[in-house]
Design an enzyme around this catalytic site. Sequence first.
Site, PDB file in Angstrom:
ATOM      1  N   TYR A 440       0.808  -1.219   0.000  1.00 12.80           N
ATOM      2  CA  TYR A 440       0.000   0.000   0.000  1.00 12.80           C
ATOM      3  C   TYR A 440       0.844   1.273   0.000  1.00 12.80           C
ATOM      4  O   TYR A 440       2.034   1.240   0.214  1.00 12.80           O
ATOM      5  CB  TYR A 440      -1.056   0.003   1.084  1.00 12.80           C
ATOM      6  CG  TYR A 440      -0.678  -0.117   2.544  1.00 12.80           C
ATOM      7  CD1 TYR A 440       0.596   0.061   3.023  1.00 12.80           C
ATOM      8  CD2 TYR A 440      -1.681  -0.422   3.470  1.00 12.80           C
ATOM      9  CE1 TYR A 440       0.883  -0.034   4.371  1.00 12.80           C
ATOM     10  CE2 TYR A 440      -1.404  -0.523   4.828  1.00 12.80           C
ATOM     11  CZ  TYR A 440      -0.126  -0.323   5.263  1.00 12.80           C
ATOM     12  OH  TYR A 440       0.137  -0.417   6.602  1.00 12.80           O
ATOM     13  N   GLU A 441       0.168   2.367  -0.294  1.00 13.95           N
ATOM     14  CA  GLU A 441       0.792   3.677  -0.510  1.00 13.95           C
ATOM     15  C   GLU A 441       1.791   3.651  -1.661  1.00 13.95           C
ATOM     16  O   GLU A 441       2.818   4.334  -1.641  1.00 13.95           O
ATOM     17  CB  GLU A 441       1.472   4.194   0.769  1.00 13.95           C
ATOM     18  CG  GLU A 441       0.596   4.220   1.990  1.00 13.95           C
ATOM     19  CD  GLU A 441      -0.758   4.884   1.739  1.00 13.95           C
ATOM     20  OE1 GLU A 441      -0.844   5.738   0.833  1.00 13.95           O
ATOM     21  OE2 GLU A 441      -1.718   4.539   2.438  1.00 13.95           O
ATOM     22  N   GLY A 442       1.495   2.871  -2.673  1.00 14.24           N
ATOM     23  CA  GLY A 442       2.366   2.751  -3.840  1.00 14.24           C
ATOM     24  C   GLY A 442       3.251   1.536  -3.686  1.00 14.24           C
ATOM     25  O   GLY A 442       4.163   1.508  -2.859  1.00 14.24           O
ATOM     26  N   GLN A 447       7.681   2.715  -6.170  1.00 13.91           N
ATOM     27  CA  GLN A 447       8.625   3.569  -5.447  1.00 13.91           C
ATOM     28  C   GLN A 447       9.969   3.608  -6.165  1.00 13.91           C
ATOM     29  O   GLN A 447      10.597   4.666  -6.300  1.00 13.91           O
ATOM     30  CB  GLN A 447       8.813   3.067  -4.009  1.00 13.91           C
ATOM     31  CG  GLN A 447       7.548   2.951  -3.193  1.00 13.91           C
ATOM     32  CD  GLN A 447       6.821   4.264  -3.034  1.00 13.91           C
ATOM     33  OE1 GLN A 447       7.426   5.314  -2.943  1.00 13.91           O
ATOM     34  NE2 GLN A 447       5.497   4.204  -3.013  1.00 13.91           N
TER      35      GLN A 447
END
Length: 597
Positions: A440-442, A447
Site C-alpha cells: 500500500y501507498e504505492g 517507489q
Amino acid sequence: MPVYKAPVEDVMFLLNDVFPIERHNNLPGFADATTDVVEAILAEGAKLCEEVFAPLNRTGDIEGCTRNPDGSVTTPKGFKQAYEAYAAGGWMGLSVPEEFGGQGLPSLLNSIMQEFVSSSNLALGMYPGLTQGAIAALLVHGTEEQKRTYLPKMVEGAWTGTMNLTEPHCGTDLGMLKTKAVPNGDGSYAISGTKIFISAGEHDMAENIVHLVLARIEGAPAGTKGISLFVVPKFLVNQDGSVGERNGVSCGSLEHKMGIHGNSTCVMNYDGARGWIVGQENRGLNAMFVMMNEARLAVGVQGLAQSEVAYQNAVAYAKDRLQGRSLTGAKSPDKPADPIIVHPDVRRTLLSIKAFNEAARALVVWTGLNSDIAHRSSDETERLTADDYMGLMTPVVKGVLTDLGFDNAVKAQQMFGGHGYIEEWGMSQFVRDARIAMIYEGANGIQAMDLVGRKLGKDGGRAIMTFFNEVGAFCQENANDESLAAFIAPLQQGLGHLQQATMWFMQNAMAKPDNAGAGATDYMHLFGTVAMGYMWAKMAKAAQGRKAEGNGVAAKMDAKLLTGRFYMERMMPETGTRLARITTGADTTMALPVEAF
C-alpha cells in the site's frame, strides 16, 4: 504471548549523539524539545505502547473487525479504549501547530512515536496514523474555514481521517478513476463512486470520520490532470461545529485480508455525498500528495517497526530454546543442550536484523529531522536542501524499509522453527502484518520507478549530487581515523557503486527507458544499502566518542560498533551485486515473448 519494549535508549543515542536535536533550537518547536523533555515524552509513549497497545495486538488479530447490518463497523475489544488513551495523551497533535490544539513539537518526535505504535500494534496504530496524514494535507491545502472546522476535532482525536484513492479498476493509475463530483450550486459538490482498500474507513472509535476523496468534476480533463480533492465527512458539521446529519457515505463491506485484521479496510460507497474541494480544482493529486508522502514515510516506519518487534521476540526465544551443542564445545554443560543463540547461523540471522534495525532507525530520524528543516527553517537554502533530500529519500525509506522489514519478520519467524508457524507464538502475525507495507501507498516497484524515473534527474540531479557530496565529504574527513577504518572503506566502495549505477542510468536509460525500469528496484536497494551504511558510519563515530565515559557505556558502545562492523562486512558488499544486475540492462528481461510466460 509476544513481548515488546520500545527502544527508547537507542533513540536517545541518535538524538543526543548522532543527530543532536539541540543544535536545531533555532527551528520553531525545537527550543521546547530539550533532551530531558524528549526523553520524558518518549518514555510516556513507550509506556502506552508496551502496556496498552501491545496486549491488544494478538487479540485484535484473532477477533478482527465486524461490519454490522446497518453498515457500521465494530473494532476489536479494547481498541476503542486504547485509541481514547492515545487521543487523551495528546499524541495526535504532537507536532501540529498550537493554534489548532497541537503541541507544536518537532515532527521528528511523531515519526519516532509511530515506530513504537506500529511495533506494538500496527493495525490499531493505523487509525491515528491516517488521521495525522489527513491533518497534514488540510494544514497545507485546506481553506481557513476547513482548517477551523476539522482540524481542532481531528487533533483532539474526537474525529479521525482517511485517504480515498483506489477504485476497483484503478490502483496506481489514478488517471482512470471514475468517482465523480457534481457542483451543488452552493459551493459543495455531490460525490458519487466506489473506493476500495480504505483503511479505517468506518469504525466505532470516533464520533466523525473525515474522508479525503479524489474525484473528477464533470467536464474536467481526462487523466490525472482532471482530478480534484474533496473533504467529505461521515457526518455533516453544523455551524456551531457539532456533528449534524449523516452524509451519503457508507461502508459497503470489509475486505478479508492476510493481516492487519484489527484495522477496518473498507469498500466505501459515495452516493451523492456532500463534499468540499480542497486546494485548486483539477489539482487534487498535488494536494493529496502531501498526505501520500506522509503516508509513504509512515509505512517505511512500519517496515522497521515489524522488523524490530519480530527481532525482539526472536532474540528472547534464541536465548531460551535449547537445541544442540556449540561447534566449539558446550556452553551450558549443566543443561541437556545449549541455547540456539550459540550457533553461528542463528547469530548471522539475528545480527542481520539487528544491524538493519539500528541503521533504519537512524535513517528515519535523519529523514524526520530533514522534514522539520524543510517545513520550519527560515533559511531558504537550508529548506531547499532538506526538501531535495525528502524527495529523494521518501521512495527509499518506503521501499527498502518495507521490503527488508518483511524479510526480517520471516527471518525472525525462522528462529522459532516449527513454533514460528504456529499462531500462538505470534510470529505469523508479524509476517502477515508486515506484508501489506510492501503494497500500500504505492507498491515498492512504483517507489523504485519514482526514484529512478523522477527523483534522480529532478533539477538537473541536484539532490543526488548533494547526497554524493555529503557522504563523500564524511569519508574524506574521517579517512585517517583508524578507529573508523572498518566503516569508511566499505562505505566508500558502496558509494562508488551507487555513483557508477547512477552514471549508467544517465548513459543508458534516456534512449532506452526499459533499462531504467529493469534496474529500478536494484537501484533503490543499492541506494538504501549505502544510506544505511552512511548511518552506521555516523553512529560508529558517535559511539567512539562515547566510549571514554565509563559507567557501562563503553560495553554498550562496543556492542553497537560490533553490530555496525557486521553490517559493513556482511551486508554492505551487496552493493556490488546490485550494480552488476543494473548494468545488465533490460534486453533479457524484455526479450521473452508474452505467451512464453
